[in-house]
Design an enzyme around this catalytic site. Structure first.
Site, PDB file in Angstrom:
ATOM      1  N   GLU A 258     -38.410  42.120 -72.757  1.00  8.16           N
ATOM      2  CA  GLU A 258     -39.138  43.367 -73.032  1.00  8.16           C
ATOM      3  C   GLU A 258     -39.453  43.539 -74.520  1.00  8.16           C
ATOM      4  OE1 GLU A 258     -36.664  43.177 -70.871  1.00  8.16           O
ATOM      5  OE2 GLU A 258     -37.260  44.187 -69.015  1.00  8.16           O
TER       6      GLU A 258
ATOM      7  N   HIS B  66     -31.085  53.355 -63.834  1.00  7.89           N
ATOM      8  CA  HIS B  66     -32.408  53.204 -63.221  1.00  7.89           C
ATOM      9  C   HIS B  66     -33.022  54.538 -62.819  1.00  7.89           C
ATOM     10  CE1 HIS B  66     -30.771  49.153 -62.844  1.00  7.89           C
ATOM     11  NE2 HIS B  66     -31.935  48.680 -62.475  1.00  7.89           N
TER      12      HIS B  66
HETATM   13  C1  LIG Z   1     -33.676  44.526 -69.116  1.00  4.14           C
HETATM   14  C2  LIG Z   1     -34.087  44.449 -67.687  1.00  4.14           C
HETATM   15  N1  LIG Z   1     -35.336  44.067 -67.380  1.00  4.14           N
HETATM   16  C3  LIG Z   1     -35.727  43.983 -66.097  1.00  4.14           C
HETATM   17  C4  LIG Z   1     -34.865  44.293 -65.075  1.00  4.14           C
HETATM   18  C5  LIG Z   1     -35.326  44.237 -63.630  1.00  4.14           C
HETATM   19  N2  LIG Z   1     -34.705  43.093 -62.957  1.00  4.14           N
HETATM   20  C6  LIG Z   1     -33.580  43.216 -62.226  1.00  4.14           C
HETATM   21  S1  LIG Z   1     -33.011  41.742 -61.693  1.00  4.14           S
HETATM   22  C7  LIG Z   1     -34.308  40.909 -62.411  1.00  4.14           C
HETATM   23  C8  LIG Z   1     -34.422  39.428 -62.292  1.00  4.14           C
HETATM   24  C9  LIG Z   1     -33.234  38.754 -62.838  1.00  4.14           C
HETATM   25  O1  LIG Z   1     -33.377  37.378 -62.695  1.00  4.14           O
HETATM   26  P1  LIG Z   1     -32.157  36.418 -62.959  1.00  4.14           P
HETATM   27  O2  LIG Z   1     -31.562  36.754 -64.276  1.00  4.14           O
HETATM   28  O3  LIG Z   1     -32.607  35.038 -62.763  1.00  4.14           O
HETATM   29  O4  LIG Z   1     -31.066  36.839 -61.873  1.00  4.14           O
HETATM   30  P2  LIG Z   1     -31.193  36.703 -60.277  1.00  4.14           P
HETATM   31  O5  LIG Z   1     -31.756  37.990 -59.782  1.00  4.14           O
HETATM   32  O6  LIG Z   1     -32.043  35.536 -59.976  1.00  4.14           O
HETATM   33  O7  LIG Z   1     -29.787  36.525 -59.820  1.00  4.14           O
HETATM   34  C10 LIG Z   1     -35.145  41.797 -63.063  1.00  4.14           C
HETATM   35  C11 LIG Z   1     -36.363  41.424 -63.807  1.00  4.14           C
HETATM   36  C12 LIG Z   1     -33.568  44.711 -65.434  1.00  4.14           C
HETATM   37  N3  LIG Z   1     -32.664  45.063 -64.514  1.00  4.14           N
HETATM   38  N4  LIG Z   1     -33.196  44.757 -66.740  1.00  4.14           N
END
Ligand SMILES: Cc1ncc(C[n+]2csc(CCOP(=O)(O)OP(=O)(O)O)c2C)c(N)n1
Ligand SMILES: Cc1ncc(C[n+]2csc(CCOP(=O)(O)OP(=O)(O)O)c2C)c(N)n1
Ligand SMILES: [Mg+2]
Ligand SMILES: [Mg+2]
Lengths: 328, 385, 328, 385
Positions: A60, A129
């Protein structure tokens, strides 16, 4: 007239503005690949093209700063935080860069940037959230703040936000994403800085924004005792104080309704302004959230956040000692 | 990491020794450093001397250079202009002519900005830092408006609103100095994205310090630039210090180019005190990414010849280190390197020296004579109407 | 009594609390190596030891989060942002982690963390190094906010902050760092949540905090017309509303003074609370900063930020229509 | 990066082809993916298949294993418990028994949490993520309190205040799940710092996803842990996706261990679907850093068998990819690997299956029967008195 949802209205505004001006483009997580939580970008990668609908990594700070950089170069970026709460990982780029760049340069540059921030509670999404972060933006000079109350205002306000030459935080009440309203097919614009008088009245002014406008409407429907004027702020900064003052001069009474906490809030600001210039017929009341992070469990959240009943009691309270019921 | 305190030095002195072996990631408290300097203790890095950990890239080195005289003279002009500007800024700050606490001088680092910006076009872009004067001058900023801004005058770049750390001039590609460490990298990515949209082969250079490589924006930006193949050069001005914290202490590895490689970015370490080496490297990569967009990471090793800010007592540097600094003076290195160039007459150098001196004088007088902005301007200009 | 500066007072509080409790430690940029801008840590690396005075890289997010982690493990970290403005690069760890950890866990954990934030303007440091960010913290449930007005209160308040089991943002008015006050050698504590009545009076209540307390004092010195009660808030959250209300009940008039912008500010909050419960003899006035980023040039900054003369006019204004001068 | 849209697929179909060659950093829009699935188009990565870019570390692989039966059974117990817990969570969310939008399941990734936590002591610590149920169960959390929390009940871990993403239990070393991607890494550093203060040889494991490696806290934390030699293991659960964004698109290099190396941290990539390999690696490194504190980076490659959250239509994954998932099921891999172990009787496995089933049932009933918290509790607990 056709009815579309808040989500669709935002989608239309985005598409239309990108079609209108090729300098408008958008960055956000999963916005090109179908995983975007908000869903307001559905189909845009196909319609507008993936060079201007840019799927970002979970960075971000970087994509906010990149938006500032592109804006300095004459582009008009739109960015989306998957949830408005995530601005905190990019806060420096918003508060210290985007909002201050123009002033620090002595007015030499401008940063036309729109930030989509899915905002607020009522959805059991818990403390990280569900935040209402309008004060974070309002209290910062150099960034405008818009908070629509439904599909109609969202579309018109978002178009103005994108066309504005300044950073604009566009807060979407996500609890209303699926709610439909009548929205004309023809293009229309709602200027920033103008409130909307939802319905006129002479006994009491209610000022609200976002989802609370809907709740206030419900509260009004549940009573016929008083003649109440309801104002939807639409833009929180710059604030349309003129419309508020005019109304309160007429009614002499003010009830403010917001989802945000009361301490250091927009409602307290309006209360101060109104108290400073109008002698009221009764004390101003503010309906707001209790002061604690937003809880997960539905009953707790319901207790924390303002409900229609709270507005109804607020009306009673302001009218209570001083008001005369409409004799029907 | 290890921290040397007074106690350690006292123990050393009691033991009669005058030499202290320290390891790569040692820091020394200011009280201990005071004792070290007072007692003439020699700091012995042994094999752990930071330099030894750095792979010296020979690729852009040259004992001789065959650049055209005009280019060489233009480098001299820019470096000297920065040097004199900064000397005047130093004087003006020390004598309270410049308001505020924060004037960060580029003295000793001139070769990086100049070597880089000589390879850029006017419609290329840079993001700068808190230590930005050198970048701005090298990119062609008007030193009259710069000095006026330092003094907070109405005629300054920002009408007095910004000061030393916030000078911006988009028309000549300066996207802004910045008071927040690491904040320029994402902005540079956005500019590079704009260049891709514009499809005009322009490139963006982001300057930042060694300390900035520990800020979150660093990793985010390198990744972002890589996945979108952005035409951006990240130039890390490694002067070995983030204020008083040595890079050997603050960074996981003194080989910063490793970090670039971790993001799969072509990365190189160069001698940032040699303007010819900087120019050779930047010129090479700019050529490359104009044709084939993608990020490059350059670690330019240099030396901060003065305090972090004007007024910094530098009580964390050993006397020996300070005494050795002149060896690394980029102007000296430059002059040495052009000494045997017959096509560059002394007279032309002297002409430049005169020109720069008079420009600086003009700028200082301009700034001095300029009025302060009207006070009621204070809350104007934060939004565009 | 001996006099020491604000800087020295903070230094003493830090040293004493670290000597008192080995679980207290500190992280910040250049705090062990003599390059720290604030200088409140001078000598601590020698006195307390470098295992507990930890020099960090320029990684505010990481060392803030690390402080949260260590606090969850029972330690009592203090962190310093070189300037309070830099919290923006670590905002998530403050707002979404430190402040919410306890609530989200249902009260199972606590985060005893003190954040030193050199704050405010008057020093020609421009927009990114001069901000008043108290609302950023006050508007967030789960973090207390302290803002001393000089050496004496700083020492007593900082000790309470460090001993508090919650996150505390400790805002230092950096313009006062070198200003001396009488500070006893003996240990003393100023509890959080208690305001200080600087001087009593019956015509008007002035509420201020931080540097504005000093400015208000100067304003009082310049007039003898009215009997004025000056309240130094000391802690901004939790707010000592009781002391304010008691005073205003007596005086019937209120002037609020703050360096921060007025919109959505603490003064507007206090105004709302006072208006809600007291019928005043004249309208509340707020002296605050003009709404724009802080400029670099001294004359501009002086115009933007509140000055003693502004407070003097504020007094005139509140007393103006309703007050009776003390007849001497 | 390259993005495949509807137009590309339509062109392909017009050309009569049923195979699409795509490169490593390609993403496909959901409309295009729909066409791909509907028309049975085969995606051909050619040499660019992400797997080919990854160095397969053989070090912790073993065809056979000689772990004691009790440990193996304990792994089975934990993995199965996670599996059944998540199946129930899925059901409960799909049937609106769990409030809210956000339930992220650990289905298919069980081997990482279990292989890791089997190597940890009770007084070792973990930080978890939005996808945290598996970590918590593996670290010994009470599933009754967990399920109750998912339902928002008073008896839940957080009394209903936190929900799925915010469960914390310091007593057993769980420093918290987290709703902010990348936020756990700094917190883990602080915990590891506390272990150094305590000098008790405890270690901290930070779990996070591949997507989190693009968040600023990642680089900051790796550097921080390295310079202070903190006893922390960064375990990146690389399931190839951040929601719908493939790692091959979002990350500069699919070899994530490179990033660790960029920070001079010992880094390894392992098969995160094989509990024995995870255990071998984590156990090895924990042993090492208990004695000799310092960070380790482990990329554990795994597969997300379901949507990012319950309700995710996964319209960004090809049918083929989904069909291949069972091959990577960690429970299947586990059972295959213990098939020829005579010392592990089927009856003991069945016992475990029964035990887990009844524990899950008990937890679900407990949660179901528990009351909701009294509404007026909503603004309690945010400050400690
Ligand atoms: C700072 C932030 N940006 C965006 C999100 C929204 N979000 C929640 S999980 C996720 C994807 C995370 O991907 P990864 O780190 O690969 O973990 P996975 O879900 O694959 O276990 C996103 C973008 C968030 N929770 N926090
Ligand atoms: C986010 C942030 N943290 C801290 C500071 C204070 N600060 C200003 S310059 C500086 C050191 C920067 O070091 P480096 O990046 O190496 O640049 P140099 O000063 O050596 O040129 C620090 C810590 C800041 N401006 N921004
Ligand atoms: Mg440096
Ligand atoms: Mg993932």
């Amino acid at each position: 007239m056709r009815e579309i949802s808040l989500r669709e209205a935002i989608n239309e505004a985005l598409a239309e503005e990108m079609e209108r001006d090729t300098r408008v483009f958008m960055m956000g997580e999963d916005i090109a690949t179908g995983g975007a939580y908000a869903g307001v970008t559905a189909g845009l990668s196909e319609k507008i093209g993936t060079d201007r609908i840019i799927n970002t990594p979970i960075s971000e700070s970087c994509f906010t700063g990149a938006a500032v950089g592109a804006a300095l170069r004459g582009y008009r970026p739109i960015i989306e935080y998957m949830l408005g709460d995530f601005v905190m990982v990019a806060a420096d780029q918003v508060i210290n860069q985007a909002a201050k760049a123009r002033y620090m340069s002595g007015g030499r540059v401008c940063v036309p940037l729109t930030i989509l921030c899915p905002t607020g509670g009522y959805l059991s999404q818990a403390a990280q959230h569900s935040q209402s972060l309008e004060v974070f933006y309002i209290h910062t000079p150099g960034i405008k703040v818009v908070y629509p109350s439904g599909a109609y205002s969202a579309k018109g306000l978002l178009k103005s936000s994108i066309r504005d030459d300044n950073p604009v935080a566009f807060l979407e009440p996500k609890v209303l994403w699926d709610e439909v309203e009548e929205v004309p097919e023809e293009e229309y614009i709602i200027p920033l800085g103008k409130a909307n008088i939802v319905c006129g009245g002479s006994d009491l002014t209610i000022v609200a924004y976002g989802y609370q406008v809907k709740q206030a409407k419900k509260a009004l429907e549940s009573q016929t005792d008083y003649s109440i004027e309801l104002i939807d702020l639409q833009t929180l900064d710059p604030l349309d104080l003129g419309t508020i003052l005019k109304s309160v001069e007429k009614t002499g009474r003010l009830l403010l309704v917001q989802e945000d906490y009361r301490v250091c809030s927009l409602s307290e600001h309006i209360a101060y302004e109104v108290n400073a210039s109008i002698d009221l017929r009764s004390k101003i009341e503010i309906i707001s959230s209790k002061f604690a992070p937003v809880p997960f469990s539905p009953e707790l959240e319901k207790d924390l956040l303002p409900q229609v009943e709270d507005i109804v009691s607020g009306i009673q309270k302001v009218m209570g000692d001083s008001g005369q019921k409409i004799v029907g | 990491m290890e921290v040397i305190t007074k106690k350690d030095i006292e123990a050393l002195l009691r033991g009669g020794s005058r030499s202290l072996t320290i390891s790569i990631n040692t820091v020394i408290t200011s009280i201990a450093m005071d004792l070290i300097n007072k007692n003439g203790i020699i700091l012995d890095y042994g094999d752990a001397k930071p330099e030894n950990f750095r792979e010296n890239n020979k690729r852009f080195k040259s004992e001789k250079n065959d650049l055209p005289p005009d280019l060489i003279l233009s480098m001299y002009y820019s470096m000297l202009k920065i040097r004199l500007f900064e000397e005047h800024a130093k004087f003006s700050k020390e004598n309270q002519i410049i308001p505020g606490d924060f004037v960060h001088l580029y003295l000793g680092e001139e070769a990086i900005a100049v070597g880089t910006c000589q390879a850029l076009n006017k419609n290329d872009y840079i993001t700068s830092t808190h230590r930005g004067h050198g970048h701005l001058i090298a990119k062609g900023a008007d030193i009259k408006k710069m000095f006026a801004e330092l003094l907070g005058k109405e005629t300054g770049y920002c009408g007095g609103k910004g000061g030393s750390m916030h000078i911006t001039d988009i028309d000549i590609g300066i996207l802004g100095a910045n008071g927040i460490v690491g904040a320029g990298l994402p902005i540079a990515c956005g500019s590079a994205l704009a260049s891709k949209f514009d499809n005009d082969r322009s490139v963006t250079v982001s300057f930042f310090g060694d300390g900035a490589t520990n800020q979150g924006t660093f990793g985010e930006s390198l990744n972002f630039a890589k996945i979108f193949s952005l035409p951006v050069i990240f130039i890390c001005e490694n002067n070995s210090y983030a204020i008083s914290t040595p890079i050997s202490y603050g960074c996981s590895s003194p080989e910063l180019s490793k970090r670039g490689q971790g993001y799969d970015i072509e990365s190189v370490s160069i001698n940032g005190d040699d303007v010819f080496e900087v120019y050779a490297a930047v010129n090479h990569y700019i050529d490359k990414i104009r044709k084939n967009p993608g990020p490059i990471f350059i670690e330019a090793r240099t030396h901060r010849h003065v305090g972090h800010w004007v007024g910094d007592p530098q009580n964390y540097r050993s006397r020996k280190e300070m005494e050795d600094l002149p060896v690394h003076d980029p102007l000296k290195i430059f002059l040495d390197k052009i000494e045997d160039r017959d096509d560059i007459e002394d007279s032309r150098l002297q002409e430049i020296e005169k020109k720069v001196a008079s420009e600086i004088k003009e700028a200082v007088i301009f700034a001095d004579k300029s009025p302060y902005p009207p006070a009621q301007q204070s809350d104007k200009d934060y939004l565009k109407e």
